[in-house]
Design a protein around this motif. Structure first.
Motif, PDB file in Angstrom:
ATOM      1  N   GLY A  21     -26.865   5.897 -25.917  1.00  0.00           N
ATOM      2  CA  GLY A  21     -27.221   6.128 -27.308  1.00  0.00           C
ATOM      3  C   GLY A  21     -28.690   6.406 -27.508  1.00  0.00           C
ATOM      4  N   LEU A  22     -28.990   7.182 -28.541  1.00  0.00           N
ATOM      5  CA  LEU A  22     -30.357   7.615 -28.823  1.00  0.00           C
ATOM      6  C   LEU A  22     -31.294   6.458 -29.129  1.00  0.00           C
ATOM      7  N   LEU A  23     -30.887   5.562 -30.009  1.00  0.00           N
ATOM      8  CA  LEU A  23     -31.761   4.471 -30.428  1.00  0.00           C
ATOM      9  C   LEU A  23     -32.031   3.513 -29.273  1.00  0.00           C
ATOM     10  N   TYR A  24     -30.983   3.116 -28.594  1.00  0.00           N
ATOM     11  CA  TYR A  24     -31.109   2.175 -27.482  1.00  0.00           C
ATOM     12  C   TYR A  24     -31.986   2.773 -26.381  1.00  0.00           C
ATOM     13  N   THR A  25     -31.717   4.032 -26.017  1.00  0.00           N
ATOM     14  CA  THR A  25     -32.478   4.676 -24.950  1.00  0.00           C
ATOM     15  C   THR A  25     -33.948   4.792 -25.324  1.00  0.00           C
ATOM     16  N   THR A  26     -34.230   5.176 -26.562  1.00  0.00           N
ATOM     17  CA  THR A  26     -35.616   5.281 -27.021  1.00  0.00           C
ATOM     18  C   THR A  26     -36.345   3.957 -26.868  1.00  0.00           C
ATOM     19  N   SER A  27     -35.706   2.886 -27.312  1.00  0.00           N
ATOM     20  CA  SER A  27     -36.355   1.572 -27.256  1.00  0.00           C
ATOM     21  C   SER A  27     -36.594   1.123 -25.823  1.00  0.00           C
ATOM     22  N   LYS A  28     -35.653   1.401 -24.942  1.00  0.00           N
ATOM     23  CA  LYS A  28     -35.778   0.920 -23.565  1.00  0.00           C
ATOM     24  C   LYS A  28     -36.757   1.770 -22.744  1.00  0.00           C
ATOM     25  N   PHE A  29     -36.826   3.080 -23.002  1.00  0.00           N
ATOM     26  CA  PHE A  29     -37.874   3.894 -22.372  1.00  0.00           C
ATOM     27  C   PHE A  29     -39.247   3.335 -22.745  1.00  0.00           C
ATOM     28  N   ALA A  30     -39.418   2.965 -24.006  1.00  0.00           N
ATOM     29  CA  ALA A  30     -40.704   2.443 -24.464  1.00  0.00           C
ATOM     30  C   ALA A  30     -41.053   1.138 -23.762  1.00  0.00           C
ATOM     31  N   VAL A  31     -40.069   0.272 -23.551  1.00  0.00           N
ATOM     32  CA  VAL A  31     -40.326  -1.000 -22.867  1.00  0.00           C
ATOM     33  C   VAL A  31     -40.746  -0.757 -21.422  1.00  0.00           C
ATOM     34  N   VAL A  32     -40.140   0.229 -20.769  1.00  0.00           N
ATOM     35  CA  VAL A  32     -40.537   0.552 -19.394  1.00  0.00           C
ATOM     36  C   VAL A  32     -41.982   1.038 -19.368  1.00  0.00           C
ATOM     37  N   GLY A  33     -42.335   1.954 -20.262  1.00  0.00           N
ATOM     38  CA  GLY A  33     -43.703   2.460 -20.302  1.00  0.00           C
ATOM     39  C   GLY A  33     -44.707   1.377 -20.637  1.00  0.00           C
ATOM     40  N   LEU A  34     -44.352   0.531 -21.586  1.00  0.00           N
ATOM     41  CA  LEU A  34     -45.217  -0.605 -21.937  1.00  0.00           C
ATOM     42  C   LEU A  34     -45.468  -1.481 -20.707  1.00  0.00           C
ATOM     43  N   SER A  35     -44.410  -1.769 -19.981  1.00  0.00           N
ATOM     44  CA  SER A  35     -44.514  -2.673 -18.832  1.00  0.00           C
ATOM     45  C   SER A  35     -45.357  -2.066 -17.715  1.00  0.00           C
ATOM     46  N   VAL A  46     -46.665  -8.385 -14.064  1.00  0.00           N
ATOM     47  CA  VAL A  46     -45.711  -7.842 -15.022  1.00  0.00           C
ATOM     48  C   VAL A  46     -44.510  -7.284 -14.269  1.00  0.00           C
ATOM     49  N   SER A  47     -43.332  -7.633 -14.731  1.00  0.00           N
ATOM     50  CA  SER A  47     -42.092  -7.089 -14.194  1.00  0.00           C
ATOM     51  C   SER A  47     -41.282  -6.498 -15.333  1.00  0.00           C
ATOM     52  N   VAL A  48     -40.494  -5.472 -15.034  1.00  0.00           N
ATOM     53  CA  VAL A  48     -39.586  -4.912 -16.029  1.00  0.00           C
ATOM     54  C   VAL A  48     -38.178  -4.932 -15.447  1.00  0.00           C
ATOM     55  N   LEU A  49     -37.291  -5.601 -16.159  1.00  0.00           N
ATOM     56  CA  LEU A  49     -35.893  -5.726 -15.747  1.00  0.00           C
ATOM     57  C   LEU A  49     -35.121  -4.525 -16.292  1.00  0.00           C
ATOM     58  N   CYS A  50     -34.507  -3.768 -15.400  1.00  0.00           N
ATOM     59  CA  CYS A  50     -33.751  -2.567 -15.776  1.00  0.00           C
ATOM     60  C   CYS A  50     -32.310  -2.706 -15.323  1.00  0.00           C
ATOM     61  N   PRO A  51     -31.556  -3.570 -15.969  1.00  0.00           N
ATOM     62  CA  PRO A  51     -30.199  -3.839 -15.484  1.00  0.00           C
ATOM     63  C   PRO A  51     -29.228  -2.701 -15.750  1.00  0.00           C
ATOM     64  N   GLY A  52     -28.249  -2.607 -14.867  1.00  0.00           N
ATOM     65  CA  GLY A  52     -27.066  -1.820 -15.151  1.00  0.00           C
ATOM     66  C   GLY A  52     -26.106  -2.718 -15.920  1.00  0.00           C
TER      67      GLY A  52
END
Length: 273
Positions: free
Chosen positions: A152-166, A180-186
């Motif tokens: 989904g657009l909203l979810y993907t947008t928010s999670k891309f931002a968290v990765v970049g922030l991290s 700093v760690s970023v958790l990217c679960p499947g």
């Protein structure tokens, strides 16, 4: 941070799902726990379970509320000591079809998934820096934050931002010995879709939207049930904190999409001169 025993870990979304898995792993490793969540009953259950292992304090907290966040941070540190491990884990998996997007939906998803992470960092990081002695921040993103999927657009947008922030936060904090760690679960076997339904925007609580959510919950629960165990994910997070690892993956489900995205980016660059 090769040892976490005796240190205080603050975990948002810490009473359920991945957050509870993280809490269990840190409790077994001897860390003191501050668990924040919006579900009072789940907080009470988590505290009852984990208090036999370690000191536990629980807090009802909406991570979008900055003044409440500051108050909870003060209460946490007065009861358990300085927070040196911050896990910004609270999130929603809600989305909306591109033909039905509203500002209210954007504010809901971005407010919890991204602003909630920012609020955690901005609440605790100045304390960590002032105190010195290092620390570690874990931000929960998603595999959907590494390449676009059907999430989904909203979810993907928010999670891309968290990765970049991290990624950028890790670079900025290297001189201060704060990891700093970023958790990217499947897929992980949680009830995140059902839990997200409880907080979705009130304007979407119509008969049509409710039916769509019910169908999405049934489909998502079947998909997530075959995913990783939240307790195993918690152990992965603990290991990443101890070894100061940036990326935490729960599986290889995104490998092909990440490779394709990286190739597309490189292929789009002008020829080398």
């Amino acid at each position: 941070m090769d040892r976490v025993d005796g240190k205080t870990a603050f975990i948002t979304g810490g009473a359920r799902g991945i957050g509870l898995g993280i809490a269990r792993a840190f409790a077994r490793a001897g860390a003191k726990l501050a668990l924040a969540d919006i579900d009072q009953a789940s907080l009470a259950t988590a505290k009852s379970e984990l208090s036999d292992l370690t000191p536990v304090e629980t807090f009802l907290l909406d991570v979008r509320d900055r003044s409440a966040y500051a108050r909870v941070a003060d209460e946490t540190e007065s009861r358990l000591g300085s927070v040196s491990i911050l896990c910004n884990n609270a999130g929603v998996a809600g989305d909306q079809h591109v033909t039905r997007l509203t500002y209210e939906y954007w504010d809901w998803v971005i407010g919890i998934n991204l602003t909630g992470v920012i609020n955690g960092v901005q609440t605790f990081l100045p304390r960590m820096l002032k105190r010195g002695g290092g620390g570690h921040i874990v931000n929960t993103a998603s595999g959907a934050g590494l390449a676009a999927t059907s999430s989904g657009l909203l979810y993907t947008t928010s999670k891309f931002a968290v990765v970049g922030l991290s990624e950028s936060l890790r670079l900025a904090l290297e001189p201060f010995k704060i990891g700093v760690s970023v958790l990217c679960p499947g897929p992980v076997n949680t009830k995140i879709i059902s839990n997200s339904n409880d907080t979705r925007p009130s304007s979407s609580v119509t008969v049509e939207e409710t039916k769509m959510w019910e169908a999405a919950i049934t489909q998502a629960n079947a998909f997530l049930a075959a995913g990783a165990d939240p307790n195993e994910v918690g152990e992965m997070v603990l290991a990443a904190v101890k070894t100061d690892r940036l990326y935490i993956h729960t599986d290889r489900i995104m490998a092909g999409l990440i490779e394709a995205r990286a190739k597309a980016l490189l292929d789009a660059m002008p020829p080398a001169k």
